[in-house]
Write an enzyme that holds these catalytic residues in place. Structure first.
Site, PDB file in Angstrom:
ATOM      1  N   ASP A  66       0.841  -1.415  -0.002  1.00  0.00           N
ATOM      2  CA  ASP A  66       0.136  -0.005  -0.023  1.00  0.00           C
ATOM      3  C   ASP A  66       0.924   1.345  -0.023  1.00  0.00           C
ATOM      4  O   ASP A  66       0.251   2.262   0.030  1.00  0.00           O
ATOM      5  CB  ASP A  66      -1.081  -0.198   1.173  1.00  0.00           C
ATOM      6  CG  ASP A  66      -2.446  -0.059   0.734  1.00  0.00           C
ATOM      7  OD1 ASP A  66      -2.648  -0.419  -0.448  1.00  0.00           O
ATOM      8  OD2 ASP A  66      -3.468   0.179   1.710  1.00  0.00           O
ATOM      9  N   ASP A 113     -12.234  -7.015   9.942  1.00  0.00           N
ATOM     10  CA  ASP A 113     -12.234  -8.432   9.941  1.00  0.00           C
ATOM     11  C   ASP A 113     -13.436  -8.955  10.787  1.00  0.00           C
ATOM     12  O   ASP A 113     -14.014  -9.984  10.095  1.00  0.00           O
ATOM     13  CB  ASP A 113     -10.968  -8.883  10.769  1.00  0.00           C
ATOM     14  CG  ASP A 113     -10.704  -8.175  12.194  1.00  0.00           C
ATOM     15  OD1 ASP A 113     -11.566  -7.276  12.408  1.00  0.00           O
ATOM     16  OD2 ASP A 113      -9.659  -8.381  12.686  1.00  0.00           O
TER      17      ASP A 113
END
Length: 847
Positions: free
Chosen positions: A191, A552
């Site tokens: 990223d 998550d």
């Protein structure tokens, strides 16, 4: 985590399919478990399997004597809590009624929160993969395999906070895994878009041509070189001991040179770019960052400029190693060596670098956005049936781990309805005393095993294998429509990707990816562009969920809500290991993000009370507990500050009759720890694990959790989400001390309440000692009893905050005995001050 037992006597024949050394686990950690699938195995053996597939994992349950006692105690404590509430309401007598009201509300919340946490634990289940059965079924006589494909995702956000060496060790451990080399691929998502990350990836690919066959030849464990070479005397289990010593020395030397090359990349890239810029860049133009092949890097540049900085650059997809069927395409750049790998498979899995496109005009959606970009790119290239993701600071510690997860996915019982397999998280950099509860065994070995007996564990962000179509938002087979329509409005506008989704649903896959033409590579860059998932279902009902700090938990919730189940995989040798923040401030920042994200989930459309139409009731209760637990900290903080009442001259009681109130509290608290003692037994953890969990929860409840609640209030008022902060994995600059970070105290505002609580309790104990010295002759027996009971509460708070007190004294904490001396000295000083002031001013001011 220990493997389940129950293999003695008449059950001995059932133990054969377990992992090679499973017999060790019949000891202390496994003696409370017994086989729960005898009938299913007997039926499968007699019928030969309903669909030709064997049973690929073993199921164990807690033995009845322990389980029934555990459940009975939970019920008894529930009755005791209800009676306690009734008693408090009946005796609504207090010296400070507003405080009494707050305490009653707090006690009701404590009871409710405890019930939410305890109910889902009524039926713990342990599941152990049967890797031997998997090999018998899917490994073919000619050396090939019919196992399904796996795409392995690694995510990294910053080469500074997440050191490159950690990331590359993660990649090397993946490449060396014991799984058919042509059946899995590794995708790294960077990223940062930094060239140094890509070139380190290329260097890793070169070194892997030596490291991977070395691991296969000598059965190396673990297969992350940094961790392996740290072992003082690695156990050898290979078949060529006479060659091992020479091979070991050669590979260790090459690894040292590999690390030196990684360290020199930054200066090499900078020097190379300076040379190219002097030759090819006109005066006044931005100074580009140049690749080794003489082309400009399309990602972030060293000298940042528009379209070439972190947060604003084009999407990048580079196949560093092609599929082994077409050769690894490194040519002469492979690692040169003289080792003999004649009878060893030296092929390397496919290796792909991805840096998704970013633009200031779009929300990048943090880790979830990076994972979704990997999901789309891998769908075009390999389109494996299964996906497993890792944070870059984790590595594969057990080379059989990928096979272990596949056991649950291919099992004939619930395999087709299993969406994901979660592994416990383990950490190998934690201090021996685990001062800040980083191992968190109570959660990983207790709570997760309990959820395994329901609809399955929640997704924990790393070390989790998914079924691709479950991530795509497709319903499980038992409630799926016959014809699933793949729509561009849901999956995006890429025709090639829509076709790959259809193939994934219909399980139409080729073992060899498409040819890497320019058109195909351009399409891959398109699906990882900044705007590709806008105006689509990505981040909502497709892929990893957006607009939340903890993608998550909510992603697992969305999948469970569709009717899928999950499994918890425990292995004798831990499947994965990682790096945990052992610095207190970094640990608390991590907790703020997790707990803040949980609260965000409660106030979103994924609220467990209203979302997830196919969730089972106790699974819904467990998710509700995950989303509201930070609120408990507000009442804990209130109670923790109550010792300031010692400073009030008159006797102040929160509840009358006080002695009976305290006795009730002690009984209820004692019952919690008795239940905890039983959990320790079936979870296979230690008292230290349990105690560290209690201590850190108190520290978090006076710092991180209230901060998360405050963030949530601000979020509701301003619509600004929880700030995402990458947890720094860099250690303090002390190469001689592995745990230097542990003693580095970094003060932040969230620690103010914890310091206040600590000072308040030190002061309260000192004042209590002073009052005892002054009034002992005048107090009645009841007053002495009340003082002792109140002092007991103060001491209990101090014991729970002991790790925080160690953090305050920094490097002096290397000798904890110093704190044992300092605290009593502080009590005595406060006591003397009180007595002195009382003598001097007692006739003027009441104390």
């Amino acid at each position: 985590m220990a493997s389940a037992a129950g293999t003695s006597g008449g059950n001995a024949s059932l133990a054969d399919p377990l992992l090679a050394s499973a017999k060790k686990q019949v000891g202390a950690k496994g003696k409370y478990w017994e086989a729960a699938d005898k009938e299913a195995r007997r039926a499968a053996k007699e019928s030969g399997g309903e669909d030709g597939r064997p049973l690929l994992f073993r199921t164990y349950k807690v033995k009845g004597a322990l389980l029934h006692t555990y459940r009975a105690l939970i019920f008894i404590r529930l009755i005791a809590v209800l009676l306690f509430f009734a008693w408090r309401i009946k005796h609504n007598n207090s010296d400070i009624m507003w405080f009494w009201t707050m305490s009653v509300v707090g006690d009701v919340w404590f009871g409710f929160s405890w019930l939410l946490n305890q109910l889902p634990k009524y039926n713990p289940v342990k599941t152990i993969p049967d890797i031997a059965a998997l090999k018998r079924q899917y490994d073919l006589p000619d050396g090939t395999s019919s196992l399904p494909g796996i795409d392995v995702f690694v995510t990294t956000a910053d080469p500074i906070d997440e050191p490159i060496l950690y990331t590359m060790n993660c990649v090397l451990s993946i490449l060396a895994s014991d799984y058919p080399v042509d059946r899995y691929a590794c995708y790294l998502s960077d990223d940062s878009g930094a060239l140094i990350q890509y070139e380190a990836f290329v260097e890793t690919a070169k070194f892997s041509t030596l490291w991977v066959p070395f691991c296969r030849k000598h059965c190396i464990e673990p297969r992350a070189p940094e961790s392996y070479f740290e072992l003082e005397a690695p156990l050898y289990t290979g078949t060529a001991p006479e060659e091992f010593k020479n091979d070991y020395s050669s590979v260790r030397r090459e690894y040292g040179e590999f690390k030196e090359r990684l360290d020199s990349l930054s200066s090499a890239i900078s020097k190379r770019s300076d040379v190219y810029n002097s030759m090819k860049t006109e005066q006044g133009e931005a100074k580009a960052t140049w690749m080794a092949n003489g082309t400009q890097w399309p990602g972030a540049w060293i000298d940042t400029t528009e379209n070439h900085r972190k947060g604003h650059h084009a999407g990048i997809v580079k196949v560093v190693l092609d599929h082994p069927a077409r050769g690894h395409n490194l040519g002469s750049q492979s690692c040169t060596h003289s080792l003999n790998f004649t009878n060893t498979d030296a092929r390397i899995p496919m290796l792909v670098y991805i840096s998704r496109g970013k633009s200031p005009s779009y929300d990048h959606n943090k880790k979830a956005g990076a994972l979704n970009a990997q999901l789309r790119a891998s769908g075009l290239l390999s389109n494996a049936q299964f996906i497993i993701n890792f944070d870059c600071d984790h590595y594969i510690n057990n080379s059989q781990a990928l096979r272990a997860a596949i056991c649950f996915m291919l099992d004939q019982r619930e395999g087709d309805n299993t969406a994901f397999v979660q592994f416990p998280q383990r950490f190998d950099n934690v201090d021996p005393s685990d001062r800040y509860g980083n191992h968190n065994r109570v959660f990983f070995d207790g709570t997760m095993l309990a959820l395994n007996g329901l609809q399955g564990p929640s997704y924990l962000g790393t070390g989790c294998m998914f079924r691709r179509i479950a991530l795509y938002g497709i319903d499980p087979p038992h409630c799926r429509q016959d014809n699933v329509v793949v729509e561009a409005s849901r999956f995006g506008s890429s025709i090639l990707f829509l076709d790959s989704v259809s193939k994934a649903i219909n399980q139409e896959r080729s073992t060899i990816p498409p040819t890497l033409s320019e058109t195909f590579l351009t399409e891959m860059e398109t699906v990882v562009s900044a705007s590709h998932d806008k105006e689509s279902g990505w981040g909502k009902g497709v892929g990893y969920i957006y607009d939340i700090a903890t993608e998550d938990i909510v992603t697992g919730f969305r999948i469970h809500g569709q009717g899928w189940r999950s499994m918890y995989c425990t292995m004798e040798r831990d499947a994965f290991c990682g790096i945990a923040p052992i610095n207190l401030t970094e640990r608390l920042h991590q907790i703020v993000r997790w707990s803040g994200g949980s609260l965000e989930m409660f106030f979103s459309r994924n609220n467990p009370l209203i979302g997830g139409g196919r969730l089972r009731i106790l699974q819904r209760v467990s998710y509700l507990n995950m989303t509201v637990y930070p609120v408990t900290s507000l009442f804990i903080l209130l109670y923790a500050l109550s010792p300031v009442m010692w400073l009030i001259p008159d006797e102040v009681y929160i509840q009358r009759p006080f002695t009976q109130y305290v006795v009730y509290l002690l009984v209820i608290i004692l019952m919690i720890h008795i239940i905890g003692w039983l959990e320790i037994k079936w979870a296979g953890i230690t008292w230290l694990d349990y105690w560290r969990n209690e201590q850190f929860f108190m520290i978090g409840s006076t710092s991180a959790y209230p901060t998360a609640v405050l963030h949530m209030v601000v979020n509701l008022l301003t619509k600004k989400g929880i700030h995402f902060r990458v947890t720094s994995k860099q250690t303090a600059a002390d190469t001689n001390d592995k745990f230097a970070d542990l003693y580095d105290m970094r003060w932040v505002p969230m620690l103010i309440p914890t310091v206040t609580v600590l000072i308040a309790n030190v002061g309260a104990i000192g004042v209590a000692m002073g009052k005892t010295a002054v009034y002992m002759g005048a107090w009645t027996i009841a007053q002495k009893t009340h003082a002792a009971l109140g002092l007991l509460f103060n001491v209990w708070i101090m014991v729970l905050l002991y790790p925080f007190a160690l953090a305050i004294i920094g490097r002096w904490a290397k000798r904890p005995v110093i704190l044992v001396v300092l605290l009593p000295v502080a009590f005595v000083i406060v006591c003397l001050v009180y007595v002195t002031v009382h003598i001097l001013l007692g006739g003027i001011v009441a104390f």
